[in-house]
Design a protein around this motif. Sequence first.
Motif, PDB file in Angstrom:
ATOM      1  N   ALA B 113       0.826  -1.280   0.157  1.00 47.27           N
ATOM      2  CA  ALA B 113       0.061   0.077  -0.035  1.00 47.27           C
ATOM      3  C   ALA B 113       0.778   1.301   0.083  1.00 47.27           C
ATOM      4  CB  ALA B 113      -0.841  -0.023   1.152  1.00 47.27           C
ATOM      5  N   PRO B 114       1.998   1.446   0.833  1.00 50.11           N
ATOM      6  CA  PRO B 114       2.583   2.593   0.770  1.00 50.11           C
ATOM      7  C   PRO B 114       3.310   2.718  -0.463  1.00 50.11           C
ATOM      8  CG  PRO B 114       2.983   1.337   2.912  1.00 50.11           C
ATOM      9  CD  PRO B 114       2.398   0.597   1.849  1.00 50.11           C
ATOM     10  N   TYR B 115       3.837   1.681  -0.958  1.00 50.04           N
ATOM     11  CA  TYR B 115       4.584   1.772  -2.286  1.00 50.04           C
ATOM     12  C   TYR B 115       3.709   2.377  -3.546  1.00 50.04           C
ATOM     13  CZ  TYR B 115       7.501   0.873  -6.225  1.00 50.04           C
ATOM     14  OH  TYR B 115       8.378   0.885  -7.304  1.00 50.04           O
ATOM     15  N   LEU B 120       1.747   6.391  -7.061  1.00 51.96           N
ATOM     16  CA  LEU B 120       0.698   7.364  -7.456  1.00 51.96           C
ATOM     17  C   LEU B 120       0.926   8.691  -7.174  1.00 51.96           C
ATOM     18  CD1 LEU B 120      -2.411   7.123  -8.416  1.00 51.96           C
ATOM     19  CD2 LEU B 120      -2.988   7.332  -6.071  1.00 51.96           C
ATOM     20  N   VAL B 121       1.337   8.958  -6.151  1.00 58.13           N
ATOM     21  CA  VAL B 121       1.517  10.487  -5.972  1.00 58.13           C
ATOM     22  C   VAL B 121       2.397  11.261  -6.911  1.00 58.13           C
ATOM     23  CG1 VAL B 121       2.429  12.146  -4.074  1.00 58.13           C
ATOM     24  CG2 VAL B 121       0.679  10.405  -3.682  1.00 58.13           C
ATOM     25  N   PHE B 122       3.698  10.392  -7.008  1.00 55.85           N
ATOM     26  CA  PHE B 122       4.843  10.941  -8.224  1.00 55.85           C
ATOM     27  C   PHE B 122       4.426  10.936  -9.564  1.00 55.85           C
ATOM     28  CE2 PHE B 122       7.652  10.558  -4.029  1.00 55.85           C
ATOM     29  CZ  PHE B 122       7.613  11.861  -4.221  1.00 55.85           C
ATOM     30  N   VAL B 148      -3.908  14.975 -18.105  1.00 52.48           N
ATOM     31  CA  VAL B 148      -3.667  14.678 -16.795  1.00 52.48           C
ATOM     32  C   VAL B 148      -4.080  13.131 -16.361  1.00 52.48           C
ATOM     33  CG1 VAL B 148      -3.340  15.078 -14.291  1.00 52.48           C
ATOM     34  CG2 VAL B 148      -2.871  17.037 -15.865  1.00 52.48           C
ATOM     35  N   THR B 149      -5.389  13.085 -16.493  1.00 49.32           N
ATOM     36  CA  THR B 149      -5.940  11.832 -16.043  1.00 49.32           C
ATOM     37  C   THR B 149      -5.430  10.884 -16.819  1.00 49.32           C
ATOM     38  OG1 THR B 149      -7.796  13.366 -15.833  1.00 49.32           O
ATOM     39  CG2 THR B 149      -8.141  11.239 -14.936  1.00 49.32           C
ATOM     40  N   ALA B 150      -5.689  10.999 -18.071  1.00 47.25           N
ATOM     41  CA  ALA B 150      -5.463   9.922 -19.040  1.00 47.25           C
ATOM     42  C   ALA B 150      -3.885   9.335 -19.098  1.00 47.25           C
ATOM     43  CB  ALA B 150      -5.755  10.064 -20.619  1.00 47.25           C
ATOM     44  N   THR B 151      -3.264  10.390 -18.995  1.00 45.50           N
ATOM     45  CA  THR B 151      -1.479  10.046 -19.123  1.00 45.50           C
ATOM     46  C   THR B 151      -1.330   9.164 -17.676  1.00 45.50           C
ATOM     47  OG1 THR B 151      -1.500  11.971 -20.466  1.00 45.50           O
ATOM     48  CG2 THR B 151       0.551  11.012 -19.452  1.00 45.50           C
ATOM     49  N   THR B 152      -1.681   9.847 -16.797  1.00 43.95           N
ATOM     50  CA  THR B 152      -1.526   9.292 -15.253  1.00 43.95           C
ATOM     51  C   THR B 152      -2.237   7.575 -15.126  1.00 43.95           C
ATOM     52  OG1 THR B 152      -1.925  11.343 -14.266  1.00 43.95           O
ATOM     53  CG2 THR B 152      -1.923   9.296 -12.715  1.00 43.95           C
ATOM     54  N   GLY B 153      -3.360   7.491 -15.867  1.00 42.57           N
ATOM     55  CA  GLY B 153      -3.727   6.310 -15.988  1.00 42.57           C
ATOM     56  C   GLY B 153      -2.883   5.221 -16.642  1.00 42.57           C
ATOM     57  N   VAL B 154      -2.452   5.689 -17.896  1.00 47.08           N
ATOM     58  CA  VAL B 154      -1.695   4.846 -18.822  1.00 47.08           C
ATOM     59  C   VAL B 154      -0.283   4.573 -18.086  1.00 47.08           C
ATOM     60  CG1 VAL B 154      -0.451   5.033 -20.963  1.00 47.08           C
ATOM     61  CG2 VAL B 154      -2.914   5.472 -20.785  1.00 47.08           C
TER      62      VAL B 154
END
Lengths: 283, 177
Positions: B113-115, B120-122, B148-154
């Motif tokens: 979970a922490p990893y 996710l945050v970075f 931002v959303t799409a790229t983060t997901g991918v």
Amino acid sequence: MKNIFVFIRRYFNFLFFVVLQILSIVLLVQYNQTHQAAYAGIANEITGSINEQYNKIQNYFHLKENNRLLLEENTRLKNLLKINFEDPDSARLVVIDSLIRDTLGHQRKYMWLPAKVINNTVAEQMNYVTLHRGANQGVKKDMAVVSTKGIVGTVIDVSENYSRVMSLLHRNSKVSSMLKNSKMIGSVEWDGKDPHYITLRNIPKSTPVAKGDSVVTSSYSANFPSDLLIGTVDEIAKDPISNFFIIRLKTATNFYSLEYVNLVENVQWDEQRRLEAAPIKNQ
Amino acid sequence: MSLLVKNIIRFILFILMQVYVLSQIPPLHQFITPYLYFLFILWLPFTISRFGLLLVSFLLGITLDYFLSTPGLHAAPCVLIAYLRPFLINILISQEGAELNYAEPSIKSMGFAPYSLYVLVFTFIHHFYLVLIEWLQFGNFLYFLGKVTATTGVSLLLIFVTEMLFFRKQKFRTNTA
């Protein structure tokens, strides 16, 4: 004085972070204004040589397609050959002694050079093409780049053996163009969405346009020879807030499979620019 | 293999992967650009000094920039996540002295979970800042949000696949402290 050093030592990491951030943003802003990156020459040579190695492998996968394109172009050129036309016999012998001026007294305006594409992107918002031909081989900034099917872009950076081309698929690219039928002048831009389609603007709503019409480079664009194909009209929309159409074009060039291109130099451009830069005398 | 050699090889592989594979993929949509290279920064060892971390991240970003001819665009977000990394690691590490017992951040050394939160945050910060800079140059707000959303997901998907494919064996080092 001592306190300053203590401060710097204490917040050294933060200060270093801020310096790096500012450096990055300055590089980016400066590049966006001039299209000339700091140390681009050196970086171009290094990335260019790596790209070339990669390209050697990649080339094998496109051999078949390349052969077909070359064959098509050869056929087209053969059709233009003099053998296909019969001339009346002339009594005089014509000797060509200069490349600048041909026998009819025409001045040479454009000079074509071949070049190999060694890197090419389509996925970014600002796409570039790298060519394996540089200043040592006669490439200059602002030369036009043309593929066998249509136009590709403009040279923005030149190093000794490589050059970088701002592709037509670039948010800042703008090419003066015209509808082939009505000779109406507009400008072609890219909206960053789909590498297959570009946008033609500034065509008045009174102009007759139909789907499938050809759009070619205009005679006003200084680096591109006129009447080179840019694309064909795919969708016509009326801009509700202005008096112009927004026309979607299908690009003539397939940007996914660029292998060999031609560089075009306008050898008279210097003269034109000098004249246009001179102060106007009659006013 | 020493940490230095391992990280030099990683640096080269991440750059090559980003330039010649991920940036060559035909775009599925305007919003989707796959990014993976910044995982290099997340994988750097715990013991690296903060100065070194910033410098290495800047080098990574600027190298990629010169390949993609966008000087500064990727360097800025890289430096930002490098600066924030030590703070987040301090907050997230729950096990006592995990940063002494393991070499680098991973599922095993930090816990799942922490990893995941760390990645996710970075990923989000990196893309947020990257697209923000792009947005300031052109584009509209919808473009910003969507990208931002799409790229983060991918990117998260790619990172997940990478973690599965290249499972990093982490030795538990006992004689530390």
